[in-house]
Write a protein that holds these residues in place. Structure first.
Motif, PDB file in Angstrom:
ATOM      1  N   ALA A  32      37.927  32.037  29.987  1.00  0.00           N
ATOM      2  CA  ALA A  32      38.556  32.413  28.982  1.00  0.00           C
ATOM      3  C   ALA A  32      40.174  32.658  29.217  1.00  0.00           C
ATOM      4  O   ALA A  32      41.129  32.089  28.696  1.00  0.00           O
ATOM      5  CB  ALA A  32      38.345  33.721  28.108  1.00  0.00           C
ATOM      6  N   ALA A  33      40.324  33.380  30.483  1.00  0.00           N
ATOM      7  CA  ALA A  33      41.808  33.513  30.864  1.00  0.00           C
ATOM      8  C   ALA A  33      42.267  32.107  31.289  1.00  0.00           C
ATOM      9  O   ALA A  33      43.657  31.950  31.505  1.00  0.00           O
ATOM     10  CB  ALA A  33      41.647  34.467  32.204  1.00  0.00           C
ATOM     11  N   LEU A  34      41.434  31.591  31.901  1.00  0.00           N
ATOM     12  CA  LEU A  34      42.045  29.926  32.497  1.00  0.00           C
ATOM     13  C   LEU A  34      42.429  29.164  31.176  1.00  0.00           C
ATOM     14  O   LEU A  34      43.548  28.358  31.174  1.00  0.00           O
ATOM     15  CB  LEU A  34      40.924  29.370  33.170  1.00  0.00           C
ATOM     16  N   ASN A  35      41.608  29.118  30.114  1.00  0.00           N
ATOM     17  CA  ASN A  35      41.749  28.232  28.940  1.00  0.00           C
ATOM     18  C   ASN A  35      43.191  28.722  28.316  1.00  0.00           C
ATOM     19  O   ASN A  35      43.727  28.158  27.632  1.00  0.00           O
ATOM     20  CB  ASN A  35      40.248  28.098  28.230  1.00  0.00           C
ATOM     21  N   ALA A  36      43.279  30.168  28.331  1.00  0.00           N
ATOM     22  CA  ALA A  36      44.396  30.673  27.356  1.00  0.00           C
ATOM     23  C   ALA A  36      45.545  30.961  28.451  1.00  0.00           C
ATOM     24  O   ALA A  36      46.437  31.656  28.066  1.00  0.00           O
ATOM     25  CB  ALA A  36      43.950  31.838  26.832  1.00  0.00           C
ATOM     26  N   ARG A  37      45.762  30.119  29.641  1.00  0.00           N
ATOM     27  CA  ARG A  37      46.711  30.408  30.392  1.00  0.00           C
ATOM     28  C   ARG A  37      47.869  30.359  29.641  1.00  0.00           C
ATOM     29  O   ARG A  37      48.292  29.308  28.789  1.00  0.00           O
ATOM     30  CB  ARG A  37      46.407  29.790  31.771  1.00  0.00           C
ATOM     31  N   LYS A  38      49.186  31.008  29.967  1.00  0.00           N
ATOM     32  CA  LYS A  38      50.398  30.887  29.127  1.00  0.00           C
ATOM     33  C   LYS A  38      51.595  30.365  30.269  1.00  0.00           C
ATOM     34  O   LYS A  38      51.622  30.994  31.268  1.00  0.00           O
ATOM     35  CB  LYS A  38      50.661  32.063  28.629  1.00  0.00           C
ATOM     36  N   ARG A  39      52.199  29.427  29.682  1.00  0.00           N
ATOM     37  CA  ARG A  39      53.337  29.099  30.394  1.00  0.00           C
ATOM     38  C   ARG A  39      54.411  30.109  30.930  1.00  0.00           C
ATOM     39  O   ARG A  39      54.692  30.958  29.934  1.00  0.00           O
ATOM     40  CB  ARG A  39      54.168  28.055  29.699  1.00  0.00           C
ATOM     41  N   LEU A  40      54.856  30.072  32.139  1.00  0.00           N
ATOM     42  CA  LEU A  40      55.982  30.895  32.473  1.00  0.00           C
ATOM     43  C   LEU A  40      57.452  30.419  32.077  1.00  0.00           C
ATOM     44  O   LEU A  40      57.500  29.345  32.072  1.00  0.00           O
ATOM     45  CB  LEU A  40      55.820  31.299  33.892  1.00  0.00           C
ATOM     46  N   SER A  83      50.116  31.099  34.359  1.00  0.00           N
ATOM     47  CA  SER A  83      49.476  32.462  35.107  1.00  0.00           C
ATOM     48  C   SER A  83      48.192  32.584  34.048  1.00  0.00           C
ATOM     49  O   SER A  83      48.100  32.324  33.054  1.00  0.00           O
ATOM     50  CB  SER A  83      50.244  33.467  35.139  1.00  0.00           C
ATOM     51  N   LEU A  84      47.123  33.131  34.565  1.00  0.00           N
ATOM     52  CA  LEU A  84      45.937  33.511  33.960  1.00  0.00           C
ATOM     53  C   LEU A  84      46.305  34.648  32.991  1.00  0.00           C
ATOM     54  O   LEU A  84      47.212  35.418  33.208  1.00  0.00           O
ATOM     55  CB  LEU A  84      44.675  33.922  34.781  1.00  0.00           C
ATOM     56  N   ALA A  85      46.073  34.488  31.794  1.00  0.00           N
ATOM     57  CA  ALA A  85      46.565  35.422  30.953  1.00  0.00           C
ATOM     58  C   ALA A  85      45.338  36.387  30.335  1.00  0.00           C
ATOM     59  O   ALA A  85      44.887  37.263  30.684  1.00  0.00           O
ATOM     60  CB  ALA A  85      47.183  34.766  29.655  1.00  0.00           C
ATOM     61  N   GLN A  86      44.784  35.692  29.150  1.00  0.00           N
ATOM     62  CA  GLN A  86      43.963  36.352  28.061  1.00  0.00           C
ATOM     63  C   GLN A  86      42.574  36.940  29.132  1.00  0.00           C
ATOM     64  O   GLN A  86      42.085  36.131  29.759  1.00  0.00           O
ATOM     65  CB  GLN A  86      43.265  35.509  27.258  1.00  0.00           C
ATOM     66  N   GLY A  87      42.336  38.203  29.005  1.00  0.00           N
ATOM     67  CA  GLY A  87      40.965  38.620  29.772  1.00  0.00           C
ATOM     68  C   GLY A  87      41.216  39.501  31.097  1.00  0.00           C
ATOM     69  O   GLY A  87      40.398  40.058  31.509  1.00  0.00           O
ATOM     70  N   LEU A  95      49.116  30.506  38.751  1.00  0.00           N
ATOM     71  CA  LEU A  95      49.114  31.569  39.466  1.00  0.00           C
ATOM     72  C   LEU A  95      47.951  32.656  39.221  1.00  0.00           C
ATOM     73  O   LEU A  95      48.293  33.297  38.261  1.00  0.00           O
ATOM     74  CB  LEU A  95      50.730  32.348  39.528  1.00  0.00           C
ATOM     75  N   ALA A  96      47.151  32.531  39.783  1.00  0.00           N
ATOM     76  CA  ALA A  96      45.727  33.417  39.479  1.00  0.00           C
ATOM     77  C   ALA A  96      45.752  34.542  40.394  1.00  0.00           C
ATOM     78  O   ALA A  96      44.647  34.679  41.273  1.00  0.00           O
ATOM     79  CB  ALA A  96      44.392  32.320  39.734  1.00  0.00           C
ATOM     80  N   LEU A  97      46.858  35.304  40.398  1.00  0.00           N
ATOM     81  CA  LEU A  97      46.849  36.521  41.135  1.00  0.00           C
ATOM     82  C   LEU A  97      46.209  37.699  40.613  1.00  0.00           C
ATOM     83  O   LEU A  97      46.330  37.886  39.387  1.00  0.00           O
ATOM     84  CB  LEU A  97      48.387  36.746  41.762  1.00  0.00           C
ATOM     85  N   ASN A  98      46.036  38.783  41.031  1.00  0.00           N
ATOM     86  CA  ASN A  98      45.494  40.010  40.499  1.00  0.00           C
ATOM     87  C   ASN A  98      46.452  40.708  39.802  1.00  0.00           C
ATOM     88  O   ASN A  98      47.734  40.701  40.024  1.00  0.00           O
ATOM     89  CB  ASN A  98      44.768  40.931  41.763  1.00  0.00           C
ATOM     90  N   ALA A  99      46.059  41.384  38.820  1.00  0.00           N
ATOM     91  CA  ALA A  99      46.936  42.035  37.825  1.00  0.00           C
ATOM     92  C   ALA A  99      47.321  43.472  38.481  1.00  0.00           C
ATOM     93  O   ALA A  99      47.467  44.415  37.804  1.00  0.00           O
ATOM     94  CB  ALA A  99      46.244  42.169  36.378  1.00  0.00           C
ATOM     95  N   THR A 100      47.884  43.558  39.974  1.00  0.00           N
ATOM     96  CA  THR A 100      48.262  44.615  40.593  1.00  0.00           C
ATOM     97  C   THR A 100      49.706  44.503  40.659  1.00  0.00           C
ATOM     98  O   THR A 100      50.291  43.472  40.556  1.00  0.00           O
ATOM     99  CB  THR A 100      47.525  44.677  41.932  1.00  0.00           C
ATOM    100  N   ILE A 101      50.501  45.486  41.037  1.00  0.00           N
ATOM    101  CA  ILE A 101      52.037  45.367  41.396  1.00  0.00           C
ATOM    102  C   ILE A 101      52.193  44.225  42.264  1.00  0.00           C
ATOM    103  O   ILE A 101      52.939  43.429  42.359  1.00  0.00           O
ATOM    104  CB  ILE A 101      52.396  46.675  41.663  1.00  0.00           C
ATOM    105  N   ASP A 102      51.336  44.452  43.409  1.00  0.00           N
ATOM    106  CA  ASP A 102      51.878  43.489  44.599  1.00  0.00           C
ATOM    107  C   ASP A 102      51.461  42.075  44.013  1.00  0.00           C
ATOM    108  O   ASP A 102      52.226  40.917  44.511  1.00  0.00           O
ATOM    109  CB  ASP A 102      51.087  44.006  45.946  1.00  0.00           C
TER     110      ASP A 102
END
Ligand SMILES: [Zn+2]
Ligand SMILES: [Zn+2]
Lengths: 199, 199
Positions: B191-199, B170-174, B142-149
């Protein structure tokens, strides 16, 4: 990459060459255009095609329009004897938005610049001197930018016109130091025009 | 005014409707286009006409291209079992510029929004659920924007996918708080892709 050499890619590359747009804003603009295909993209393509076919510089004053001689130069009501000299077409349009000036214009196409090797013959200065007599000009308003090159150009033109006994004025009140005409609000341009001072 | 209803005036009005351009920058862009008629205005008119005729959304993923199914969806090498969900086509293009992701995409076409009355059926969420099974997807990123929506939408999709036993990340770091994907540099996305974290 996926988008290489596709028409969408080519459009993004061309849009990124517009002043004020970079690669990122060009991509956003193109996605916007594709979403608004019927209401924006197609009309824009048609308007660009028409402008590419019809736009030309007025042979008399350098204004940009769609006829060999522009509507201001052919409008006899604007043969007031006042001739307003500007650097660029954008400045002429800014003056017209102000709505206070009822005479004609002369677009130099730039300023004298020793650094960039721009001399009088590279601008529309010879044509300006010819118009003075041909159009019964009684006053020349030098509406050049308040930059060093703009003021150098104003002084050069003033020296050329002095022997002809033409009244000379410049926009005065309201033009800020270092300011460019096209960035001023309409009221400021009107005030500067009305308070123009004799040279 | 002099320029009313001329093709140049119409072009300025249309250009001013592009994101990132206002009336003043549209006027400057149009004067620039007229000066660069052969090298910019005519090619731009042709590119816009071609894009208006050929651009379409991929029926599978929502990417914008010139074929019914986009090159990413037809490329078997990208059937890696990874499916990256993004809000907009601009985000997909940003991911591709990063170059780190070798799977496929799903463009939602926005985010859920109670305020704007956008529900799951207004986005490509039903199509997403269908693709999971049809394309042997093993992990959804889930590569969605870090906004509320964006995060509300991510949670909704996670809830829908949970019963299917698909790995979710989800994309995490960065990704900065409140940041939008299309504004990140390529290295940050990688970087965010490589460090993606399991939900
Ligand atoms: Zn003219
Ligand atoms: Zn696709």
């Amino acid at each position: 990459m996926i988008r290489n050499s596709s028409p969408i890619d080519r459009l993004i590359d061309l849009m990124a060459r517009l002043p004020g747009l970079g690669p990122r804003s060009a991509r956003r603009a193109v996605l916007h255009l594709i979403r608004k295909r019927a209401h924006l993209l197609t009309p824009l393509a048609e308007a660009m095609t028409e402008v590419a076919q019809t736009a030309r510089e007025c042979l008399n004053c350098g204004n940009v329009g769609t006829s060999d001689i522009c509507p201001i130069c052919t409008n006899e009501a604007r043969a007031t004897g006042l001739l307003c000299v500007v650097e660029e077409v954008a400045d002429l349009w800014a003056m017209e938005r102000g709505g206070a000036f009822k005479g004609r214009y002369h677009v130099l196409g730039g300023t004298l610049s020793a650094l960039d090797n721009v001399g009088p013959e590279d601008l529309r200065i010879p044509q300006l001197l010819r118009r003075i007599g041909a159009e019964n000009v009684t006053e020349v308003i030098l509406a050049l930018n308040a930059t060093i090159d703009g003021q150098t150009t104003a002084h050069y033109i003033a020296d050329q016109l002095e022997p002809q006994g033409i009244a000379l004025s410049s926009l005065a009140q309201g033009v800020p130091i270092g300011g460019e005409l096209d960035y001023l609000d309409d009221g400021t341009i009107t005030a500067a025009l009305n308070a123009r001072k004799r040279l």
